[in-house]
Scaffold this motif. Structure first.
Motif, mmCIF file in Angstrom:
data_model
loop_
_atom_site.group_PDB
_atom_site.id
_atom_site.type_symbol
_atom_site.label_atom_id
_atom_site.label_comp_id
_atom_site.label_asym_id
_atom_site.label_seq_id
_atom_site.Cartn_x
_atom_site.Cartn_y
_atom_site.Cartn_z
ATOM 1 N N GLN A 115 0.851 -1.286 0.047
ATOM 2 C CA GLN A 115 -0.026 -0.043 -0.030
ATOM 3 C C GLN A 115 0.980 1.192 -0.108
ATOM 4 O OE1 GLN A 115 -2.554 -0.240 3.410
ATOM 5 N NE2 GLN A 115 -4.120 -1.398 2.231
ATOM 6 N N GLN A 116 2.163 1.011 0.262
ATOM 7 C CA GLN A 116 2.880 2.160 0.411
ATOM 8 C C GLN A 116 2.942 2.866 -1.232
ATOM 9 O OE1 GLN A 116 7.240 1.574 0.858
ATOM 10 N NE2 GLN A 116 7.524 3.592 1.942
ATOM 11 N N PRO A 117 3.002 4.173 -1.092
ATOM 12 C CA PRO A 117 3.066 4.914 -2.409
ATOM 13 C C PRO A 117 4.498 4.905 -3.100
ATOM 14 C CG PRO A 117 2.808 6.655 -0.687
ATOM 15 C CD PRO A 117 2.641 5.215 -0.272
ATOM 16 N N VAL A 118 4.586 5.133 -4.320
ATOM 17 C CA VAL A 118 6.109 5.060 -4.958
ATOM 18 C C VAL A 118 6.065 6.785 -5.369
ATOM 19 C CG1 VAL A 118 7.513 4.408 -6.700
ATOM 20 C CG2 VAL A 118 5.978 2.639 -5.540
ATOM 21 N N GLN A 119 7.248 7.234 -4.721
ATOM 22 C CA GLN A 119 7.661 8.661 -5.039
ATOM 23 C C GLN A 119 8.814 8.542 -6.221
ATOM 24 O OE1 GLN A 119 7.265 10.206 -0.746
ATOM 25 N NE2 GLN A 119 7.870 11.826 -2.198
ATOM 26 N N SER A 120 8.816 9.437 -6.883
ATOM 27 C CA SER A 120 9.734 9.704 -7.982
ATOM 28 C C SER A 120 9.882 11.394 -8.351
ATOM 29 C CB SER A 120 9.488 8.986 -9.329
ATOM 30 O OG SER A 120 8.396 9.479 -9.996
ATOM 31 N N PRO A 121 11.017 11.786 -8.509
ATOM 32 C CA PRO A 121 12.489 10.908 -8.579
ATOM 33 C C PRO A 121 12.640 10.848 -7.003
ATOM 34 C CG PRO A 121 12.940 13.121 -8.787
ATOM 35 C CD PRO A 121 11.301 13.242 -8.964
ATOM 36 N N GLN A 122 13.990 10.128 -6.686
ATOM 37 C CA GLN A 122 14.316 9.774 -5.383
ATOM 38 C C GLN A 122 15.167 11.188 -4.662
ATOM 39 O OE1 GLN A 122 16.363 6.178 -4.812
ATOM 40 N NE2 GLN A 122 14.803 4.958 -4.867
ATOM 41 N N ALA A 123 15.762 11.891 -5.847
ATOM 42 C CA ALA A 123 16.375 12.756 -5.329
ATOM 43 C C ALA A 123 16.627 13.997 -6.581
ATOM 44 C CB ALA A 123 18.050 12.804 -4.827
ATOM 45 N N VAL A 124 16.473 15.198 -6.169
ATOM 46 C CA VAL A 124 16.817 16.121 -7.108
ATOM 47 C C VAL A 124 17.556 17.454 -6.575
ATOM 48 C CG1 VAL A 124 15.371 17.946 -8.602
ATOM 49 C CG2 VAL A 124 14.146 15.877 -7.912
ATOM 50 N N ILE A 125 18.446 17.779 -7.679
ATOM 51 C CA ILE A 125 19.466 18.910 -7.361
ATOM 52 C C ILE A 125 19.148 20.202 -8.280
ATOM 53 C CG2 ILE A 125 21.841 19.770 -7.153
ATOM 54 C CD1 ILE A 125 22.606 16.847 -6.416
ATOM 55 N N LEU A 126 18.842 21.347 -7.577
ATOM 56 C CA LEU A 126 18.370 22.510 -8.577
ATOM 57 C C LEU A 126 19.269 23.654 -8.098
ATOM 58 C CD1 LEU A 126 14.381 22.081 -8.301
ATOM 59 C CD2 LEU A 126 15.889 21.233 -10.125
ATOM 60 N N ILE A 176 7.507 16.621 -8.292
ATOM 61 C CA ILE A 176 7.779 15.230 -7.552
ATOM 62 C C ILE A 176 6.330 14.598 -7.723
ATOM 63 C CG2 ILE A 176 8.090 14.282 -5.305
ATOM 64 C CD1 ILE A 176 9.507 16.938 -4.537
ATOM 65 N N ASN A 177 6.403 13.520 -7.870
ATOM 66 C CA ASN A 177 5.360 12.523 -8.289
ATOM 67 C C ASN A 177 5.126 11.428 -7.204
ATOM 68 O OD1 ASN A 177 4.788 13.565 -10.958
ATOM 69 N ND2 ASN A 177 6.826 12.477 -11.529
ATOM 70 N N CYS A 178 3.805 11.044 -7.090
ATOM 71 C CA CYS A 178 3.667 10.111 -6.062
ATOM 72 C C CYS A 178 2.417 9.247 -6.591
ATOM 73 C CB CYS A 178 2.984 10.704 -4.598
ATOM 74 S SG CYS A 178 2.345 9.899 -3.384
ATOM 75 N N SER A 179 2.738 7.934 -6.817
ATOM 76 C CA SER A 179 1.879 7.009 -7.171
ATOM 77 C C SER A 179 1.160 5.864 -6.368
ATOM 78 C CB SER A 179 2.467 6.252 -8.594
ATOM 79 O OG SER A 179 2.977 7.194 -9.219
ATOM 80 N N SER A 180 0.088 5.527 -6.581
ATOM 81 C CA SER A 180 -0.479 4.349 -5.738
ATOM 82 C C SER A 180 -1.161 3.025 -6.606
ATOM 83 C CB SER A 180 -1.666 5.059 -4.887
ATOM 84 O OG SER A 180 -2.269 3.883 -4.191
ATOM 85 N N SER A 181 -1.065 1.840 -6.182
ATOM 86 C CA SER A 181 -1.260 0.963 -6.741
ATOM 87 C C SER A 181 -2.866 0.702 -6.396
ATOM 88 C CB SER A 181 -0.720 -0.425 -6.271
ATOM 89 O OG SER A 181 -0.656 -0.520 -4.930
ATOM 90 N N LYS A 182 -3.469 1.671 -5.496
ATOM 91 C CA LYS A 182 -4.976 1.307 -5.071
ATOM 92 C C LYS A 182 -5.537 2.790 -5.219
ATOM 93 C CE LYS A 182 -7.165 -0.205 -0.683
ATOM 94 N NZ LYS A 182 -6.949 -0.694 0.518
ATOM 95 N N ALA A 183 -6.816 2.540 -5.239
ATOM 96 C CA ALA A 183 -7.635 3.826 -5.490
ATOM 97 C C ALA A 183 -7.402 4.669 -4.102
ATOM 98 C CB ALA A 183 -8.912 3.465 -5.660
ATOM 99 N N LEU A 184 -7.125 6.183 -4.571
ATOM 100 C CA LEU A 184 -6.855 7.077 -3.365
ATOM 101 C C LEU A 184 -8.048 7.772 -3.150
ATOM 102 C CD1 LEU A 184 -3.693 8.492 -5.005
ATOM 103 C CD2 LEU A 184 -3.685 6.964 -2.994
ATOM 104 N N TYR A 185 -8.219 8.023 -1.883
ATOM 105 C CA TYR A 185 -9.157 9.005 -1.182
ATOM 106 C C TYR A 185 -8.635 10.578 -1.228
ATOM 107 C CZ TYR A 185 -12.553 11.346 1.499
ATOM 108 O OH TYR A 185 -13.443 12.287 2.337
ATOM 109 N N PHE A 230 2.976 6.602 4.126
ATOM 110 C CA PHE A 230 3.941 7.654 3.559
ATOM 111 C C PHE A 230 4.713 6.974 2.461
ATOM 112 C CE2 PHE A 230 3.304 11.568 5.333
ATOM 113 C CZ PHE A 230 2.677 11.464 6.646
ATOM 114 N N GLY A 231 5.168 7.608 1.347
ATOM 115 C CA GLY A 231 6.190 7.183 0.482
ATOM 116 C C GLY A 231 7.740 7.344 1.011
ATOM 117 N N GLN A 232 8.570 6.892 0.429
ATOM 118 C CA GLN A 232 9.964 6.746 0.746
ATOM 119 C C GLN A 232 10.573 8.094 0.828
ATOM 120 O OE1 GLN A 232 8.986 6.115 -2.212
ATOM 121 N NE2 GLN A 232 10.665 6.309 -3.682
#
Lengths: 110, 114
Positions: free
Chosen positions: A1-12, A20-29, A100-102
């Motif tokens: 159920q843990q969401p997946v975040q991408s990217p793991q790191a960003v330098i600007l 920053i993206n956050c994806s779930s394998s299950k329908a979100l509320y 929470f995501g990583q």
């Protein structure tokens, strides 16, 4: 159920934009975005609900795509103070469980 | 409005010892969470209370971890016996009524097991 975040790191460089993206394998509320600086507690940024699309203010905003079961956080014209680790937390329909995501580590250089 | 209070802030113990953490949530918040955050990772949910009842403890290592929330207010999280891999920051968070409300985090307790 843990969401997946991408990217793991960003330098600007200061003034650049980030997504920053956050994806779930299950329908979100709901999707909750937090920022955590080293050695501190996570600080709430915003919450997005199922049925809503975009939220935030001029420089930090987020979107919620129900069909894709994902959310994106947009940081525009980044400032040094935006540095930190960003976490998305997700909840599902009928539950207060908040998972929470990583995290995505954002570094802003002058 | 007072925030989520946690104590102690730091704790160093030897492996196989026991330790307890305390959390006082924001007044009126029915939902209370305990998270474990290992360095460089996201908060991992250990247990969730709704008032004084456990809603989810699927990730709690029950052979060594226990938690309670007496009277639906303060909560304690205990580890007995501690292992080296328990070294982490333990975060407590509370949340208001059902619906789209934010969770507020305490400062956390940094546990080092040596």
């Amino acid at each position: 159920q843990q969401p997946v975040q991408s990217p793991q790191a960003v330098i600007l460089r200061e003034g650049e934009d980030a997504v920053i993206n956050c994806s779930s394998s299950k329908a979100l509320y709901s999707v909750h975005w937090y920022r955590q600086k080293h050695g501190e507690a996570p600080v709430f940024l915003m919450i997005l609900l199922k049925g809503g699309e975009q939220k935030g203010h001029e420089k930090i905003s987020a979107s919620f795509n129900e069909k894709k079961q994902q959310s994106s956080l947009y940081l525009t014209a980044s400032q040094l103070s935006y540095s930190g680790t960003y976490f998305c937390g997700i909840s599902f329909q009928g539950a207060q469980k908040l998972v929470f995501g990583q995290g995505t580590r954002l570094t802003i250089n002058p | 409005e007072a925030g989520v209070a946690q104590s102690p802030r730091y704790k160093i113990i030897e492996k196989r010892q026991s330790v307890a953490f305390w959390c006082n949530p924001i007044s009126g918040h029915a939902t209370l969470y305990w998270y474990q955050q290992i360095l460089g990772q996201g908060p991992k949910l250990l247990i969730q209370f709704q008032n004084n009842g456990v809603v989810d403890d699927s990730q709690l290592p029950k052979d060594r971890f226990s938690a309670e929330r007496l009277k639906g207010v303060d909560s304690t999280l205990k580890i007995q016996p501690a292992k080296l891999e328990d070294s982490a920051v333990y975060l407590c968070a509370s949340r208001g009524v059902r619906g789209a409300t934010e969770a507020f985090f305490g400062q956390g307790t940094r546990l080092t097991v040596v």
